[in-house]
Design an enzyme around this catalytic site. Structure first.
Site, mmCIF file in Angstrom:
data_model
loop_
_atom_site.group_PDB
_atom_site.id
_atom_site.type_symbol
_atom_site.label_atom_id
_atom_site.label_comp_id
_atom_site.label_asym_id
_atom_site.label_seq_id
_atom_site.Cartn_x
_atom_site.Cartn_y
_atom_site.Cartn_z
ATOM 1 N N ASP A 217 0.849 -1.481 0.257
ATOM 2 C CA ASP A 217 -0.298 -0.016 -0.203
ATOM 3 C C ASP A 217 0.729 1.335 0.007
ATOM 4 O O ASP A 217 1.795 1.548 0.957
ATOM 5 C CB ASP A 217 -1.248 -0.022 1.104
ATOM 6 C CG ASP A 217 -1.222 1.262 0.980
ATOM 7 O OD1 ASP A 217 -2.906 1.037 0.358
ATOM 8 O OD2 ASP A 217 -1.611 2.334 1.799
ATOM 9 N N GLU A 268 14.843 -15.626 -0.139
ATOM 10 C CA GLU A 268 14.423 -16.528 0.723
ATOM 11 C C GLU A 268 13.892 -17.970 0.452
ATOM 12 O O GLU A 268 14.464 -18.649 0.609
ATOM 13 C CB GLU A 268 15.415 -15.806 1.719
ATOM 14 C CG GLU A 268 16.685 -14.934 2.717
ATOM 15 C CD GLU A 268 15.960 -14.520 3.586
ATOM 16 O OE1 GLU A 268 16.000 -15.109 4.624
ATOM 17 O OE2 GLU A 268 16.854 -13.676 4.465
#
Length: 557
Positions: A217, A268
């Protein structure tokens, strides 16, 4: 059908594709208005889980979940009080995990909203800041300043918030805090390492719970230059026109240092977590948000802001596909979301004096949304044509709950029932965004049209009955069934990100071809046109004597 009756995912759904997001159809859920499972009039997490079979039948690849965190709802949940929990009115973390598992079992990915620019004023850190003294570490997490005037009685600057009114609010000890949005949404100080580390913790928290991606956002607002003297509001508006990173509040280059850290964290995971930026920036500035070193995608709102015109559509698509090639990101396409007037309504409005306001429906809202101004049939007809055009484009398609039902904006919500802070901060002059957030109609005759057995938190109009899922399910040619067929075909036809424009002599017609002999023709004109050779797999309205009518799109294979 309950979530427990879902069949096991087919083997192909278990294959992890790290590029699944590039051409995904993503369905945005505004959770408080989707489905209420506990009969309190407010949509909830269990309600989403209960409707996963509906989402699977619709044919979407992912769900984007608007904020579900603890919140006082000063801004529809975008005032977050706890970033690593579920609002108890919506459910629990156990409910969230069940929803995630059920979505994944149906082959549907999950994207959640992250709101990093500001928190709720009820967040523990802001409450701590209010209780702390000036210059404390607690206040350094936010943006506090002394005021101007003899005794600091004036705000630090004349800045205006996005929702109207001052962008500064004074606290009891005389200091002021910055909020680019509502006063209940104090801005974080992203120059503070503690903020950055805590959001990394939040992103890992949800990623570890199985979230596949994040919608960011106000991604362009995190970093700010608050060097004194602060510029005036007029100066900021002038700097916005430069689009060069010099605006003190918006789209500063330093923000990409934050997203580089986020990308390292996302990578990751296997597959890497995805992210898409809500960044209302110039197209020339969008690429860095969408880079492979950053978030990976950024919303393209260009079609959302365009009139239903062939030239505009062609120019927008050409520019954005060229940008996707240059950046390595995929394009994103969207017509409606929780912040704008629904496109079925925008396309049925008369053009007004200010084109910029007409395009996103603002003039109509400011005028009170008189129903006599809206040509509902034309608006829905054009919306369906635009949607079929968009779903055939290379890139990911973002859909907003209810558009598959052909819902229009609900304009005549009584003032006493409105919830959007934009309405209250503008003293009722602007009607706000509640009209696109009204709870969905699932049935035509039950309480709250099947959304809840209680009164819905926003009033639903009587005309919702004819748009209900129960009505459209069995109606051949309904908007819902058009979406279902389009998404099913799209999945089988969307084999690459290539597009070729096919020239024709009619300036009101756009024709492009995709691999698999997939041809898409949209008639923006006023008369029916002959179609090229091929089998019509889908059209937004029935053909007329084999011709494609005005304001319509057809897919040929």
């Amino acid at each position: 059908m309950s979530a427990s009756t879902l069949s096991a995912p087919s083997p192909d759904l278990l294959v992890v594709d790290p590029h699944w997001w590039r051409q995904a159809a993503v369905y945005q859920i505004y959770p408080r208005s989707f489905y209420d499972a506990d009969a309190d009039g407010l949509g909830d997490i269990k309600g989403i889980t209960a409707k996963v079979p509906y989402l699977k039948e619709l044919g979407v690849d992912a769900v984007w979940l608007s904020p579900f965190y603890p919140s006082e709802l000063a801004d529809g949940g975008y005032d977050v009080a706890d970033y690593r929990n579920v609002d108890p009115r919506l459910g629990t973390l156990v409910d969230f995990d069940e929803m995630t598992e059920t979505l994944h079992a149906a082959g549907i990915k999950l994207i959640v909203d992250i709101v990093p620019n500001h928190s709720s004023n009820q967040h523990a850190w802001f409450q701590e800041a209010l209780a702390a003294e000036k210059g404390s570490a607690a206040r350094a997490r936010y943006i506090f300043r002394d005021g101007q005037g003899t005794n600091g009685e004036l705000p630090p600057s004349d800045w205006v918030s996005v929702f109207g009114g001052p962008a500064w609010t004074q606290v009891p000890d005389g200091q002021w805090y910055l909020h680019l949005f509502a006063s209940e949404q104090p801005d974080f100080n992203w120059a503070n390492r503690e903020i950055r580390d805590d959001f990394l913790k939040t992103l890992r928290f949800w990623s570890d719970r199985g979230v596949d991606g994040f919608r960011i956002d106000v991604a362009h607002a995190l970093m700010k230059d608050l060097t004194e003297p602060l510029p005036s509001q007029a100066q900021i508006l002038q700097l916005e026109k430069l689009n060069n990173g010099t605006n003190p509040l918006w789209d500063r280059d330093e923000v990409h240092e934050i997203y580089a850290e986020w990308r390292a964290l996302f990578n990751e995971y296997n597959p890497p977590r995805t992210a898409v930026a809500e960044a209302w920036v110039d197209q020339s500035r969008r690429a860095r948000y969408a880079s492979t070193e950053g978030l990976g995608q950024a919303f393209n709102f260009d079609l959302l802001m365009a009139d239903f015109e062939a030239d505009s559509y062609a120019s927008i698509v050409t520019k954005n596909l060229a940008e996707s090639v240059a950046t390595g990101a995929s394009s994103t396409w969207v017509f409606s979301n929780h912040d704008v007037v629904r496109h079925a309504t925008r396309y049925g409005l008369p053009k007004l004096a200010d084109p910029a306001k007409t395009q996103d429906g603002k003039d109509w809202i400011l005028a009170g949304g008189a129903p006599t101004e809206l040509n509902r049939e034309l608006g829905l007809r054009r919306a369906k044509a635009a949607t079929l055009f968009m779903l055939a484009l290379p890139g990911s398609a973002y859909l907003y709950q209810g558009e598959e039902l052909g819902l229009h904006e609900v304009a005549d919500i009584p003032d006493a029932d409105r919830q959007d802070p934009a309405f209250f901060r503008n003293k009722g002059i602007e009607k706000g965004r509640d009209g696109c957030r009204v709870p969905l109609p699932w049935t035509s005759s039950e309480t709250s049209f099947g959304f809840s057995s209680a009164k819905a938190h926003l009033p639903q109009p009587a005309w919702f009955a004819q748009h209900a899922v129960s009505v459209q399910n069995a109606l051949e040619g309904s908007t819902l069934n058009m979406y279902r067929k389009a998404l099913d075909l799209r999945r089988s036809l969307q084999t690459s990100e290539e597009l070729a424009w096919i020239t024709n002599s009619n300036p009101d017609v756009l024709h492009f071809a995709r691999p698999n002999r997939w041809n898409v023709i949209t008639n923006f004109g006023t008369t029916a046109i002959e179609l090229p050779e091929g089998t019509v797999a889908l059209s937004s309205v029935p053909l007329e004597d084999g011709k494609l009518p005005a304001d319509a799109t057809a897919w040929l294979v």
